[in-house]
Design a protein around this motif. Structure first.
Motif, PDB file in Angstrom:
ATOM      1  N   GLY A 178    -104.791 -65.175  61.767  1.00  0.00           N
ATOM      2  CA  GLY A 178    -103.705 -65.580  60.917  1.00  0.00           C
ATOM      3  C   GLY A 178    -102.573 -65.685  62.058  1.00  0.00           C
ATOM      4  N   GLN A 179    -101.304 -66.226  61.661  1.00  0.00           N
ATOM      5  CA  GLN A 179    -100.185 -66.374  62.655  1.00  0.00           C
ATOM      6  C   GLN A 179     -99.357 -65.487  62.195  1.00  0.00           C
ATOM      7  OE1 GLN A 179     -99.231 -70.437  63.503  1.00  0.00           O
ATOM      8  NE2 GLN A 179    -100.817 -71.311  61.804  1.00  0.00           N
ATOM      9  N   LEU A 180     -98.656 -64.755  63.202  1.00  0.00           N
ATOM     10  CA  LEU A 180     -97.637 -64.059  63.144  1.00  0.00           C
ATOM     11  C   LEU A 180     -96.100 -64.705  63.516  1.00  0.00           C
ATOM     12  CD1 LEU A 180     -99.063 -61.293  65.552  1.00  0.00           C
ATOM     13  CD2 LEU A 180     -99.124 -61.216  63.030  1.00  0.00           C
ATOM     14  N   THR A 181     -95.336 -64.658  62.699  1.00  0.00           N
ATOM     15  CA  THR A 181     -93.839 -65.184  62.836  1.00  0.00           C
ATOM     16  C   THR A 181     -92.861 -64.203  62.898  1.00  0.00           C
ATOM     17  OG1 THR A 181     -93.093 -64.977  60.417  1.00  0.00           O
ATOM     18  CG2 THR A 181     -94.666 -67.105  60.893  1.00  0.00           C
ATOM     19  N   SER A 182     -91.820 -64.781  63.478  1.00  0.00           N
ATOM     20  CA  SER A 182     -90.577 -63.800  64.040  1.00  0.00           C
ATOM     21  C   SER A 182     -90.341 -62.788  62.872  1.00  0.00           C
ATOM     22  CB  SER A 182     -89.492 -64.555  64.620  1.00  0.00           C
ATOM     23  OG  SER A 182     -88.742 -65.350  63.326  1.00  0.00           O
ATOM     24  N   THR A 183     -90.357 -63.107  61.459  1.00  0.00           N
ATOM     25  CA  THR A 183     -89.760 -62.147  60.601  1.00  0.00           C
ATOM     26  C   THR A 183     -90.677 -61.069  60.400  1.00  0.00           C
ATOM     27  OG1 THR A 183     -90.608 -63.537  59.020  1.00  0.00           O
ATOM     28  CG2 THR A 183     -88.434 -63.775  59.561  1.00  0.00           C
ATOM     29  N   MET A 184     -91.817 -61.304  60.814  1.00  0.00           N
ATOM     30  CA  MET A 184     -92.965 -60.004  60.971  1.00  0.00           C
ATOM     31  C   MET A 184     -92.897 -58.958  61.645  1.00  0.00           C
ATOM     32  SD  MET A 184     -96.408 -62.126  60.136  1.00  0.00           S
ATOM     33  CE  MET A 184     -96.431 -63.693  58.559  1.00  0.00           C
ATOM     34  N   PHE A 185     -91.989 -58.897  62.882  1.00  0.00           N
ATOM     35  CA  PHE A 185     -91.928 -58.131  63.835  1.00  0.00           C
ATOM     36  C   PHE A 185     -90.791 -57.229  63.599  1.00  0.00           C
ATOM     37  CE2 PHE A 185     -94.485 -61.402  65.736  1.00  0.00           C
ATOM     38  CZ  PHE A 185     -94.952 -60.561  66.672  1.00  0.00           C
ATOM     39  N   PHE A 186     -91.068 -55.658  63.665  1.00  0.00           N
ATOM     40  CA  PHE A 186     -90.219 -54.523  63.293  1.00  0.00           C
ATOM     41  C   PHE A 186     -89.961 -53.763  64.615  1.00  0.00           C
ATOM     42  CE2 PHE A 186     -91.807 -56.187  59.286  1.00  0.00           C
ATOM     43  CZ  PHE A 186     -90.717 -56.511  58.486  1.00  0.00           C
ATOM     44  N   LEU A 187     -88.759 -53.324  64.727  1.00  0.00           N
ATOM     45  CA  LEU A 187     -88.710 -52.245  65.875  1.00  0.00           C
ATOM     46  C   LEU A 187     -89.338 -51.016  65.545  1.00  0.00           C
ATOM     47  CD1 LEU A 187     -84.903 -53.069  66.967  1.00  0.00           C
ATOM     48  CD2 LEU A 187     -87.090 -53.568  68.313  1.00  0.00           C
ATOM     49  N   GLU A 188     -89.758 -50.485  66.731  1.00  0.00           N
ATOM     50  CA  GLU A 188     -90.487 -49.028  66.578  1.00  0.00           C
ATOM     51  C   GLU A 188     -89.197 -48.079  66.267  1.00  0.00           C
ATOM     52  OE1 GLU A 188     -93.168 -46.296  69.543  1.00  0.00           O
ATOM     53  OE2 GLU A 188     -91.872 -47.821  70.411  1.00  0.00           O
ATOM     54  N   HIS A 189     -89.536 -47.084  65.402  1.00  0.00           N
ATOM     55  CA  HIS A 189     -88.668 -46.160  65.124  1.00  0.00           C
ATOM     56  C   HIS A 189     -87.494 -46.466  63.991  1.00  0.00           C
ATOM     57  CE1 HIS A 189     -90.462 -43.311  67.900  1.00  0.00           C
ATOM     58  NE2 HIS A 189     -90.194 -44.140  68.824  1.00  0.00           N
ATOM     59  N   GLN A 190     -87.559 -47.860  63.741  1.00  0.00           N
ATOM     60  CA  GLN A 190     -86.525 -48.392  62.902  1.00  0.00           C
ATOM     61  C   GLN A 190     -87.024 -48.305  61.558  1.00  0.00           C
ATOM     62  OE1 GLN A 190     -82.885 -48.413  63.634  1.00  0.00           O
ATOM     63  NE2 GLN A 190     -83.927 -47.232  65.575  1.00  0.00           N
ATOM     64  N   PRO A 191     -86.370 -47.888  60.344  1.00  0.00           N
ATOM     65  CA  PRO A 191     -86.966 -47.881  59.108  1.00  0.00           C
ATOM     66  C   PRO A 191     -87.160 -49.549  58.800  1.00  0.00           C
ATOM     67  CG  PRO A 191     -85.026 -46.438  59.123  1.00  0.00           C
ATOM     68  CD  PRO A 191     -85.079 -47.285  60.408  1.00  0.00           C
ATOM     69  N   ILE A 192     -88.365 -49.658  58.482  1.00  0.00           N
ATOM     70  CA  ILE A 192     -89.065 -50.963  57.954  1.00  0.00           C
ATOM     71  C   ILE A 192     -88.920 -51.027  56.251  1.00  0.00           C
ATOM     72  CG2 ILE A 192     -91.179 -52.487  57.579  1.00  0.00           C
ATOM     73  CD1 ILE A 192     -92.206 -50.934  60.164  1.00  0.00           C
ATOM     74  N   PRO A 193     -88.123 -52.176  55.946  1.00  0.00           N
ATOM     75  CA  PRO A 193     -87.692 -52.081  54.266  1.00  0.00           C
ATOM     76  C   PRO A 193     -89.054 -52.204  53.650  1.00  0.00           C
ATOM     77  CG  PRO A 193     -86.447 -53.725  55.730  1.00  0.00           C
ATOM     78  CD  PRO A 193     -87.503 -53.116  56.511  1.00  0.00           C
ATOM     79  N   ALA A 194     -89.445 -51.177  52.641  1.00  0.00           N
ATOM     80  CA  ALA A 194     -90.526 -51.249  51.742  1.00  0.00           C
ATOM     81  C   ALA A 194     -90.440 -52.475  50.973  1.00  0.00           C
ATOM     82  CB  ALA A 194     -90.510 -49.825  51.062  1.00  0.00           C
ATOM     83  N   ARG A 195     -89.476 -52.734  50.728  1.00  0.00           N
ATOM     84  CA  ARG A 195     -89.358 -53.919  49.464  1.00  0.00           C
ATOM     85  C   ARG A 195     -89.980 -55.348  50.160  1.00  0.00           C
ATOM     86  NH1 ARG A 195     -84.274 -53.423  51.613  1.00  0.00           N
ATOM     87  NH2 ARG A 195     -83.385 -55.334  52.847  1.00  0.00           N
ATOM     88  N   THR A 196     -90.290 -55.312  51.609  1.00  0.00           N
ATOM     89  CA  THR A 196     -90.973 -56.558  52.415  1.00  0.00           C
ATOM     90  C   THR A 196     -92.337 -56.896  51.663  1.00  0.00           C
ATOM     91  OG1 THR A 196     -89.384 -55.898  54.138  1.00  0.00           O
ATOM     92  CG2 THR A 196     -91.266 -57.480  54.554  1.00  0.00           C
ATOM     93  N   PHE A 197     -92.802 -55.543  51.314  1.00  0.00           N
ATOM     94  CA  PHE A 197     -94.316 -55.716  51.347  1.00  0.00           C
ATOM     95  C   PHE A 197     -94.929 -55.207  49.750  1.00  0.00           C
ATOM     96  CE2 PHE A 197     -93.515 -54.243  55.528  1.00  0.00           C
ATOM     97  CZ  PHE A 197     -93.854 -55.032  56.132  1.00  0.00           C
ATOM     98  N   ILE A 198     -96.077 -55.761  49.306  1.00  0.00           N
ATOM     99  CA  ILE A 198     -96.429 -55.675  47.983  1.00  0.00           C
ATOM    100  C   ILE A 198     -97.506 -54.098  47.840  1.00  0.00           C
ATOM    101  CG2 ILE A 198     -97.894 -56.698  45.959  1.00  0.00           C
ATOM    102  CD1 ILE A 198     -96.980 -59.330  47.140  1.00  0.00           C
ATOM    103  N   GLN A 199     -98.504 -54.404  48.594  1.00  0.00           N
ATOM    104  CA  GLN A 199     -99.253 -53.439  48.839  1.00  0.00           C
ATOM    105  C   GLN A 199     -99.916 -53.251  50.285  1.00  0.00           C
ATOM    106  OE1 GLN A 199    -102.283 -54.520  45.863  1.00  0.00           O
ATOM    107  NE2 GLN A 199    -102.419 -56.704  46.630  1.00  0.00           N
TER     108      GLN A 199
END
Length: 263
Positions: free
Chosen positions: A79-100
């Motif tokens: 698959g392809q990885l886009t810029s919006t898929m990258f999150f910083l280490e130690h910083q909270p990742i918004p749970a609402r971004t994902f489904i399961q």
């Protein structure tokens, strides 16, 4: 078939927006070749790019026996990885971004020169790697209850979700990725162990496979791109509030913090 591809891509794109998973696509495309699933995935990437997103790399999925058994498939995908898929280490990742969401420990290759298949060798792939990092990949499925076959996961951009990269670059020559052991902890509990050799014998083999698979499709792995070669363990369910640490021998550790759900 073109209309069917567009409808399937639109259905998956809506799932991202609504956070409502869809039924498997396989019954609708029972006689279709796997290339059609990749066309569905590419249609979504094109929609993201049109909206301003940018491709920053690629991932190889289902590269280890553990992941293939877990998903009930017998071959890798990409698959392809886009810029919006990258999150910083130690910083909270918004749970609402994902489904399961589920999470996997990996190594990440960062390229210094382009790789274009077919015909890429291990030597050429190694020479194209600038450095490696420990990584955590968040996989997610827009298919209800993860009831995926190979067609479903390919069409769903290889179940891509998010990426957290470690911050300590290591030269490829300084680590034997085949023998590099890995531990995965969630909230302090050990939930998985593995080694680089679980990924097609070596994560470097997965990089070669990717370059030679996407090359005939007109895709070049570009300098600066991140390539995730596949998980070293089974994927583990990810829940709001979880803190996940992957440690890879010779590479160090990487930490992902999954945020709480919005009230």
């Amino acid at each position: 078939m073109t209309d069917d591809i567009a409808r399937a891509a639109d259905t998956l794109l809506r799932a991202y927006e609504t956070h409502e998973p869809i039924d498997p696509l396989t019954p609708q495309f029972a006689d279709a070749p796997l290339s059609v699933a990749y066309e569905i995935a590419q249609a979504q990437v094109q929609a993201w790019e049109k909206a301003g997103d940018t491709v920053k790399g690629h991932k190889v999925g289902l590269a280890s026996r553990a992941m293939q058994r877990q998903a009930g498939v017998t071959q890798p995908d990409f698959g392809q990885l886009t810029s919006t898929m990258f999150f910083l280490e130690h910083q909270p990742i918004p749970a609402r971004t994902f489904i399961q969401p589920r999470i996997e420990p990996e190594v990440a290759f960062v390229l210094s020169r382009p790789l274009t298949g077919p015909g890429v060798t291990v030597a050429e792939a190694a020479a194209a790697v600038d450095f490696v990092l420990p990584a955590l990949e968040i996989v997610d499925s827009r298919i209800r209850d993860w009831r995926i076959g190979i067609f479903d996961t390919v069409a769903d951009n290889a179940s891509s979700g998010g990426v957290v990269l470690g911050s300590r670059p290591v030269q490829l020559s300084d680590v034997d990725l085949r023998l590099a052991g890995c531990t995965l902890h969630v909230n302090g509990d050990l939930v998985g162990t593995g080694a680089g050799g679980a990924v097609l014998g070596s994560p470097l083999n997965a990089l070669v496979w990717l370059a030679n698979t996407v090359g005939p499709l007109g895709v070049t792995l570009e300098p600066g791109h991140v390539v995730l070669p596949g998980s070293m363990t089974k994927a583990v369910d990810l829940r709001p509030g979880d803190s996940v640490v992957a440690a890879v021998a010779g590479l160090g550790s990487v930490t992902a913090v999954f945020g709480q759900e919005d009230k």
